[in-house]
Design a protein around this motif. Structure first.
Motif, PDB file in Angstrom:
ATOM      1  N   ASN A 337       0.817  -1.212   0.000  1.00  0.00           N
ATOM      2  CA  ASN A 337       0.000   0.000   0.000  1.00  0.00           C
ATOM      3  C   ASN A 337       0.856   1.271   0.000  1.00  0.00           C
ATOM      4  O   ASN A 337       0.381   2.345   0.373  1.00  0.00           O
ATOM      5  CB  ASN A 337      -0.907   0.011   1.231  1.00  0.00           C
ATOM      6  CG  ASN A 337      -2.029  -1.004   1.145  1.00  0.00           C
ATOM      7  OD1 ASN A 337      -3.028  -0.787   0.484  1.00  0.00           O
ATOM      8  ND2 ASN A 337      -1.851  -2.130   1.814  1.00  0.00           N
ATOM      9  N   MET A 338       2.096   1.154  -0.431  1.00  0.00           N
ATOM     10  CA  MET A 338       3.035   2.260  -0.309  1.00  0.00           C
ATOM     11  C   MET A 338       2.616   3.499  -1.105  1.00  0.00           C
ATOM     12  O   MET A 338       3.060   4.615  -0.828  1.00  0.00           O
ATOM     13  CB  MET A 338       4.426   1.809  -0.742  1.00  0.00           C
ATOM     14  CG  MET A 338       5.536   2.735  -0.326  1.00  0.00           C
ATOM     15  SD  MET A 338       7.139   2.025  -0.774  1.00  0.00           S
ATOM     16  CE  MET A 338       8.234   3.336  -0.215  1.00  0.00           C
ATOM     17  N   TRP A 339       1.762   3.302  -2.067  1.00  0.00           N
ATOM     18  CA  TRP A 339       1.314   4.468  -2.849  1.00  0.00           C
ATOM     19  C   TRP A 339       0.598   5.487  -1.959  1.00  0.00           C
ATOM     20  O   TRP A 339       0.587   6.678  -2.275  1.00  0.00           O
ATOM     21  CB  TRP A 339       0.404   4.028  -4.001  1.00  0.00           C
ATOM     22  CG  TRP A 339      -1.028   3.832  -3.625  1.00  0.00           C
ATOM     23  CD1 TRP A 339      -1.606   2.706  -3.132  1.00  0.00           C
ATOM     24  CD2 TRP A 339      -2.076   4.812  -3.712  1.00  0.00           C
ATOM     25  NE1 TRP A 339      -2.943   2.912  -2.895  1.00  0.00           N
ATOM     26  CE2 TRP A 339      -3.256   4.198  -3.248  1.00  0.00           C
ATOM     27  CE3 TRP A 339      -2.130   6.137  -4.127  1.00  0.00           C
ATOM     28  CZ2 TRP A 339      -4.478   4.860  -3.191  1.00  0.00           C
ATOM     29  CZ3 TRP A 339      -3.347   6.804  -4.070  1.00  0.00           C
ATOM     30  CH2 TRP A 339      -4.495   6.172  -3.609  1.00  0.00           C
ATOM     31  N   LEU A 340       0.013   5.037  -0.840  1.00  0.00           N
ATOM     32  CA  LEU A 340      -0.625   5.980   0.080  1.00  0.00           C
ATOM     33  C   LEU A 340       0.391   6.963   0.634  1.00  0.00           C
ATOM     34  O   LEU A 340       0.061   8.127   0.890  1.00  0.00           O
ATOM     35  CB  LEU A 340      -1.293   5.223   1.229  1.00  0.00           C
ATOM     36  CG  LEU A 340      -2.524   4.390   0.866  1.00  0.00           C
ATOM     37  CD1 LEU A 340      -2.924   3.499   2.032  1.00  0.00           C
ATOM     38  CD2 LEU A 340      -3.687   5.282   0.434  1.00  0.00           C
ATOM     39  N   ASN A 341       1.614   6.506   0.859  1.00  0.00           N
ATOM     40  CA  ASN A 341       2.691   7.401   1.278  1.00  0.00           C
ATOM     41  C   ASN A 341       3.199   8.235   0.107  1.00  0.00           C
ATOM     42  O   ASN A 341       3.198   9.465   0.147  1.00  0.00           O
ATOM     43  CB  ASN A 341       3.864   6.598   1.848  1.00  0.00           C
ATOM     44  CG  ASN A 341       3.567   5.926   3.172  1.00  0.00           C
ATOM     45  OD1 ASN A 341       2.430   5.852   3.616  1.00  0.00           O
ATOM     46  ND2 ASN A 341       4.599   5.415   3.813  1.00  0.00           N
ATOM     47  N   GLU A 342       3.646   7.552  -0.928  1.00  0.00           N
ATOM     48  CA  GLU A 342       4.377   8.226  -1.999  1.00  0.00           C
ATOM     49  C   GLU A 342       3.469   8.913  -3.007  1.00  0.00           C
ATOM     50  O   GLU A 342       3.830   9.945  -3.572  1.00  0.00           O
ATOM     51  CB  GLU A 342       5.304   7.237  -2.716  1.00  0.00           C
ATOM     52  CG  GLU A 342       6.383   6.629  -1.826  1.00  0.00           C
ATOM     53  CD  GLU A 342       7.341   7.664  -1.257  1.00  0.00           C
ATOM     54  OE1 GLU A 342       7.347   8.824  -1.728  1.00  0.00           O
ATOM     55  OE2 GLU A 342       8.092   7.316  -0.334  1.00  0.00           O
ATOM     56  N   GLY A 343       2.304   8.351  -3.269  1.00  0.00           N
ATOM     57  CA  GLY A 343       1.389   9.002  -4.202  1.00  0.00           C
ATOM     58  C   GLY A 343       0.916  10.341  -3.680  1.00  0.00           C
ATOM     59  O   GLY A 343       0.903  11.344  -4.404  1.00  0.00           O
ATOM     60  N   PHE A 344       0.530  10.371  -2.393  1.00  0.00           N
ATOM     61  CA  PHE A 344       0.115  11.649  -1.802  1.00  0.00           C
ATOM     62  C   PHE A 344       1.277  12.631  -1.750  1.00  0.00           C
ATOM     63  O   PHE A 344       1.103  13.835  -2.007  1.00  0.00           O
ATOM     64  CB  PHE A 344      -0.447  11.426  -0.398  1.00  0.00           C
ATOM     65  CG  PHE A 344      -1.945  11.278  -0.359  1.00  0.00           C
ATOM     66  CD1 PHE A 344      -2.764  12.377  -0.556  1.00  0.00           C
ATOM     67  CD2 PHE A 344      -2.531  10.042  -0.139  1.00  0.00           C
ATOM     68  CE1 PHE A 344      -4.146  12.261  -0.526  1.00  0.00           C
ATOM     69  CE2 PHE A 344      -3.915   9.904  -0.103  1.00  0.00           C
ATOM     70  CZ  PHE A 344      -4.736  11.013  -0.303  1.00  0.00           C
ATOM     71  N   ASN A 390       5.820  -0.190  -9.536  1.00  0.00           N
ATOM     72  CA  ASN A 390       6.881   0.660 -10.085  1.00  0.00           C
ATOM     73  C   ASN A 390       6.423   2.085 -10.361  1.00  0.00           C
ATOM     74  O   ASN A 390       7.216   2.916 -10.791  1.00  0.00           O
ATOM     75  CB  ASN A 390       7.411   0.045 -11.397  1.00  0.00           C
ATOM     76  CG  ASN A 390       6.330  -0.053 -12.475  1.00  0.00           C
ATOM     77  OD1 ASN A 390       5.141   0.053 -12.189  1.00  0.00           O
ATOM     78  ND2 ASN A 390       6.749  -0.257 -13.703  1.00  0.00           N
ATOM     79  N   ASN A 391       5.137   2.388 -10.104  1.00  0.00           N
ATOM     80  CA  ASN A 391       4.606   3.676 -10.575  1.00  0.00           C
ATOM     81  C   ASN A 391       3.871   4.433  -9.484  1.00  0.00           C
ATOM     82  O   ASN A 391       2.981   5.236  -9.759  1.00  0.00           O
ATOM     83  CB  ASN A 391       3.655   3.437 -11.757  1.00  0.00           C
ATOM     84  CG  ASN A 391       3.954   4.376 -12.914  1.00  0.00           C
ATOM     85  OD1 ASN A 391       4.372   5.513 -12.702  1.00  0.00           O
ATOM     86  ND2 ASN A 391       3.729   3.920 -14.124  1.00  0.00           N
ATOM     87  N   ILE A 392       4.255   4.198  -8.219  1.00  0.00           N
ATOM     88  CA  ILE A 392       3.507   4.798  -7.115  1.00  0.00           C
ATOM     89  C   ILE A 392       3.683   6.309  -7.046  1.00  0.00           C
ATOM     90  O   ILE A 392       2.810   7.006  -6.537  1.00  0.00           O
ATOM     91  CB  ILE A 392       3.905   4.158  -5.774  1.00  0.00           C
ATOM     92  CG1 ILE A 392       5.416   4.263  -5.546  1.00  0.00           C
ATOM     93  CG2 ILE A 392       3.446   2.714  -5.721  1.00  0.00           C
ATOM     94  CD1 ILE A 392       5.860   3.724  -4.203  1.00  0.00           C
ATOM     95  N   TYR A 393       4.789   6.840  -7.555  1.00  0.00           N
ATOM     96  CA  TYR A 393       5.000   8.286  -7.492  1.00  0.00           C
ATOM     97  C   TYR A 393       4.151   9.026  -8.532  1.00  0.00           C
ATOM     98  O   TYR A 393       3.192   9.713  -8.171  1.00  0.00           O
ATOM     99  CB  TYR A 393       6.482   8.616  -7.669  1.00  0.00           C
ATOM    100  CG  TYR A 393       7.368   8.212  -6.521  1.00  0.00           C
ATOM    101  CD1 TYR A 393       7.781   9.137  -5.575  1.00  0.00           C
ATOM    102  CD2 TYR A 393       7.821   6.908  -6.385  1.00  0.00           C
ATOM    103  CE1 TYR A 393       8.611   8.786  -4.524  1.00  0.00           C
ATOM    104  CE2 TYR A 393       8.645   6.534  -5.335  1.00  0.00           C
ATOM    105  CZ  TYR A 393       9.042   7.478  -4.405  1.00  0.00           C
ATOM    106  OH  TYR A 393       9.855   7.120  -3.366  1.00  0.00           O
ATOM    107  N   PRO A 394       4.460   8.941  -9.830  1.00  0.00           N
ATOM    108  CA  PRO A 394       3.691   9.753 -10.782  1.00  0.00           C
ATOM    109  C   PRO A 394       2.250   9.289 -10.951  1.00  0.00           C
ATOM    110  O   PRO A 394       1.336  10.119 -11.022  1.00  0.00           O
ATOM    111  CB  PRO A 394       4.482   9.637 -12.084  1.00  0.00           C
ATOM    112  CG  PRO A 394       5.281   8.381 -11.944  1.00  0.00           C
ATOM    113  CD  PRO A 394       5.588   8.242 -10.484  1.00  0.00           C
ATOM    114  N   LYS A 395       2.019   7.980 -11.018  1.00  0.00           N
ATOM    115  CA  LYS A 395       0.633   7.556 -11.193  1.00  0.00           C
ATOM    116  C   LYS A 395      -0.177   7.884  -9.953  1.00  0.00           C
ATOM    117  O   LYS A 395      -1.349   8.284 -10.042  1.00  0.00           O
ATOM    118  CB  LYS A 395       0.537   6.056 -11.496  1.00  0.00           C
ATOM    119  CG  LYS A 395      -0.897   5.650 -11.838  1.00  0.00           C
ATOM    120  CD  LYS A 395      -1.036   4.202 -12.252  1.00  0.00           C
ATOM    121  CE  LYS A 395      -2.485   3.892 -12.636  1.00  0.00           C
ATOM    122  NZ  LYS A 395      -2.672   2.472 -13.008  1.00  0.00           N
ATOM    123  N   GLY A 396       0.445   7.742  -8.765  1.00  0.00           N
ATOM    124  CA  GLY A 396      -0.258   8.120  -7.553  1.00  0.00           C
ATOM    125  C   GLY A 396      -0.686   9.568  -7.582  1.00  0.00           C
ATOM    126  O   GLY A 396      -1.830   9.916  -7.245  1.00  0.00           O
TER     127      GLY A 396
END
Length: 815
Positions: A337-344, A390-396
């Motif tokens: 669920n790391m996108w919750l950290n990095e996507g935000f 692999n895409n949690i930063y920009p896609k997030g």
């Protein structure tokens, strides 16, 4: 795979894998680690740091609460190199222990009941492999590199320097007490409790993190640092830098209090920690959001560098700050669920710049995220919420921006506030965010989560438009043509791409009598949209007005429509897309005229940059005058794009224009572009300009980097010795040698091999990096297999052996 993972795997809930989709695995919390205690507090005391042996002495007192009846032992993560000296209970009695790789088992004096507290103290001599948990930095004879130590815990490396529970789904409070040599400072989390200097000159500095957060966020930096003090309301905001950087700190970091204020207002949650520190260190990968004490790389821009909009204040500072809410205050339950950290954290800077600079700056920020996303997705398509995505930063960032468009500002920020307050100082999963949206807005967005977060890909639209004057209707036929071609992995898990994405869309039709809009719901592979009451022939047709959908678009239109939209549509993504369409019409004078007009007169500099980049596709008679005009633009980015575009035209006039930019422009980015253009257009003067550029100082070596790029593009092997002369100063020199070696230069390969035995450790590291990343795998692997055992230095021999082993395992997996 590190040894402790055997226990981690054993703790996961056993579920039948082959039948589960990615969404089911995420919903079942498949990736969370089990443990039978609640970590409450740790007091971490460290001293006697030794840079030669990368060691120190440690003492950790741990307080925890049993989560099961009869708890008789505690399993912690502790690096195998940590040499235990004593393990004692609260009263001083010695406790029995067992070690299994990086796992430490501590047997309690007697079983304790559910909810009871245990406390024990471990003293140990810590030895680390520098770069795992703690990184020891020595000057190595290089400037701007004082002796220092910094920690890095994410994902699960903190247990290499202190025993703990090293997974994000438990939170604790902690203290860090560090005794450091004379002249050193120690920065950690929370509030400063004490700072005592001994007669010997050593300092003992104590910090207390009194609100809970995850153990991977425990931080320690030991370095000769000065503090530049600031505040937000009554909260200390401090910037720790080297003495030589003290004049650069405030101009860079002064935006921080305003960012804290903006994020507090947007989220409705005031900054939650006792202080905010930003500390710069050497050899860091960028930034790390350690709670209340962010670590940043020591690339502070100088006064001249801000005209080139450096990445540091534009993205790095606001990204890491936003983690204080998203990642530290509310933390992902597990790494899937790391996108919750990095996507935000990747989303929030765009919101800050929107408030400070306006909507075009907001679109500017997400345009860059879009470009990054497309590059990453092309390499491998993965969902946002998945293990190792692999895409949690920009896609997030883009999915959250799309969610904001869908919900609207009020409902979106109410949902974010609900998410943060419901999980304050706690953990969260992807579905917790969906539930927060439901609770705040009343709308169940399970369909949005399913297609945008649990599945992969994005819609690829092919659109056709037709005007019926008798019916006053514009008909759009919208096809979704994305393909679902991914394959299942060894466990049977396959990341699917929806056959059809469901989203509302707005179509805007321009006419001489005014614009007509229609809103429709996309839900099928083939949808038809009717725009009624179009009383006169369209002058433009905009599909997805406002760019509210993450997409790829194919929409063939008359040049006149595109030119009108380029002039009238304010949206940045839409204008970039139009310029790309017009660039495919090099013989169309109307297309050329529209691009020229945008290059020299568009209201936002990134539109001018895009148009300038497209000009070389048109005849030089139209492109060259526009590029000359662009070279005098007030924006350094436009001037740099113009100088680089000139290189595609060629000729003596172009070389003279580039030389003028090299001589007179104040921007390093423009001068770097001039180096490349001169090298490509002035064959006789190429060597001289490249040699001059290699020795020119610039922020992040952008000018020498342009010289290396010029050598790579021209393949000029006569400059190998000039490149070699800078191998001890610039890591790019080693990578260029690798690139030339990959094209057949035996001389470049021999020099690269020689640097694996260089007396300077950092040059050896750079050389091996070049073998790994810039030399074709077959050549690199063959050469390292031949020479690896005969290398002079044991650390390099070991690093080569480990790299060869990784390559061998990867090859076996690929087979």
């Amino acid at each position: 795979m590190r040894v402790w993972l055997w226990f981690l795997a054993a703790c996961w809930v056993a579920v039948p894998l082959l039948a589960q989709t990615n969404a089911e695995r995420m919903a079942n919390d498949h990736y969370s680690r089990s443990h039978d205690f609640d970590l409450i507090h740790q007091r971490i005391e460290v001293s006697n740091f030794d840079w030669d042996s990368t060691s120190f002495d440690g003492r950790v007192t741990t307080t925890l609460v049993a989560r099961r009846a009869g708890l008789d032992s505690v399993i912690l993560d502790a690096g195998a190199k940590l040499v235990l000296q004593t393990v004692t209970a609260r009263g001083g009695a010695a406790l029995r222990t067992a070690r299994h790789g990086d796992t430490l088992v501590i047997f309690l004096p007697k079983p304790i009941a559910f909810g009871d507290t245990a406390r024990f103290t471990i003293t140990y001599h810590g030895v680390v492999e520098s770069g795992r948990g703690l990184t020891y930095i020595t000057p190595e004879g290089r400037p701007h590199r004082p002796r220092q130590i910094w920690s890095q815990g994410e994902d699960h490396d903190n247990h290499y320097w202190f025993p703990t529970y090293d997974f994000p789904n438990d939170k604790m409070t902690w203290e860090v007490v560090a005794t450091v040599p004379q002249g050193m400072n120690a920065i950690s989390n929370g509030r400063l409790v004490s700072d005592v200097t001994a007669r010997s000159g050593s300092r003992t500095i104590a910090w207390s993190q009194d609100k809970p957060s995850a153990t991977y966020l425990v931080s320690l930096i030991v370095a000769p640092l000065v503090k530049v003090h600031d505040t937000w309301r009554t909260i200390p905001v401090d910037y720790y830098v080297y003495h030589e950087d003290s004049a650069l700190a405030r101009p860079l970091f002064k935006i921080t209090p305003d960012m804290i204020d903006t994020y507090s207002r947007l989220t409705g949650v005031n900054y939650p920690w006792a202080k905010y520190a930003q500390t710069t260190v050497a050899d860091f990968f960028g930034g790390m959001e350690n709670v209340s004490a962010t670590t940043l790389v020591d690339w502070l821009p100088g006064p001249r560098d801000y005209q080139d909009r450096p990445w540091y204040p534009w993205i790095l500072i606001p990204h890491e700050l936003s983690h204080q809410w998203f990642g530290d205050y509310v933390t992902t339950e597990n790494w899937a669920n790391m996108w919750l950290n990095e996507g935000f954290a990747e989303f929030m800077p765009g919101q800050y710049w929107a408030r400070k600079l306006g909507v075009r700056a907001e679109e500017d920020y997400y345009q860059d995220e879009y470009d990054q996303f497309m590059q990453i997705d092309q390499q491998r398509r993965m969902p946002l919420a998945s293990l190792g995505s692999n895409n949690i930063y920009p896609k997030g960032a883009l999915v959250l921006q799309m969610l904001k468009h869908y919900l609207g500002e009020q409902r979106f920020w109410a949902s974010v506030h609900r998410y943060l307050t419901d999980h304050a100082f706690d953990n969260a999963t992807t579905d917790d965010m969906r539930q927060a949206v439901l609770d705040a807005s009343g709308e169940n967005l399970d369909w949005f989560w399913d297609q945008w977060i649990y599945q992969a890909g994005y819609p690829e639209f092919t659109v056709a438009a037709k005007y019926d004057s008798s019916a006053s209707i514009v008909t759009l036929v919208v096809q979704q043509v994305q393909q679902d071609s991914s394959k299942a992995d060894s466990t049977g898990l396959r990341y699917t791409t929806p056959a059809a994405f469901r989203m509302p869309v707005t179509v805007r039709v321009g006419t001489p009598r005014g614009d007509v809009t229609a809103r429709a719901q996309l839900s099928q592979r083939l949808d038809t949209i009717l725009v009624r009451d179009v009383k006169s022939a369209p002058t433009m047709v905009i599909f997805d007005d406002g760019n509210t959908i993450l997409k790829r678009l194919t929409f063939d239109q008359p040049t006149a429509w595109l030119a009108t939209q380029l002039q009238r549509d304010p949206n940045l993504w839409n204008r970039h897309w139009i310029i790309a369409q017009l660039a495919h019409r090099p013989a169309d004078t109307a297309a050329a005229a529209a691009v020229v007009k945008a290059a020299t007169g568009a209201d936002y500099f990134l539109v001018r940059v895009a148009a300038v980049g497209a000009l070389p596709t048109f005849p030089a008679a139209m492109a060259l005058p526009a590029l000359q005009t662009a070279m005098a633009d007030t924006s350094a980015q436009v001037r740099a794009a113009a100088v680089e575009a000139l290189g595609n035209l060629g000729g003596a006039q172009v070389a003279a224009l580039a030389r003028q930019a090299w001589t007179h422009d104040s921007s390093d980015a423009v001068r770097a572009a001039a180096v490349l253009t001169m090298a490509l257009t002035d064959t006789a003067g190429r060597r001289a300009i490249i040699l001059q550029a290699l020795g020119t100082s610039s922020y992040r070596d952008v000018i020498p980097g342009a010289a290396y790029r010029a050598i790579a593009q021209t393949g000029d092997t006569t400059l190998i010795d000039a490149v070699e002369a800078h191998a001890g100063e610039q890591r790019l020199a080693l990578h260029l040698l690798a690139a030339l070696a990959g094209r057949g230069s035996a001389r470049a390969l021999d020099l690269l091999v020689k640097h694996l035995d260089d007396e300077r450790p950092y040059v050896r590291r750079w050389a091996l990096e070049a073998f790994q990343f810039s030399l074709p795998r077959a050549i690199a692997q063959s050469k390292l297999q031949t020479i690896g055992g005969g290398l002079k230095f044991p650390d390099t021999r070991q690093a080569v052996a480990e790299l060869l082993q990784r390559w061998q395992k990867r090859g076996e997996r690929e087979q």
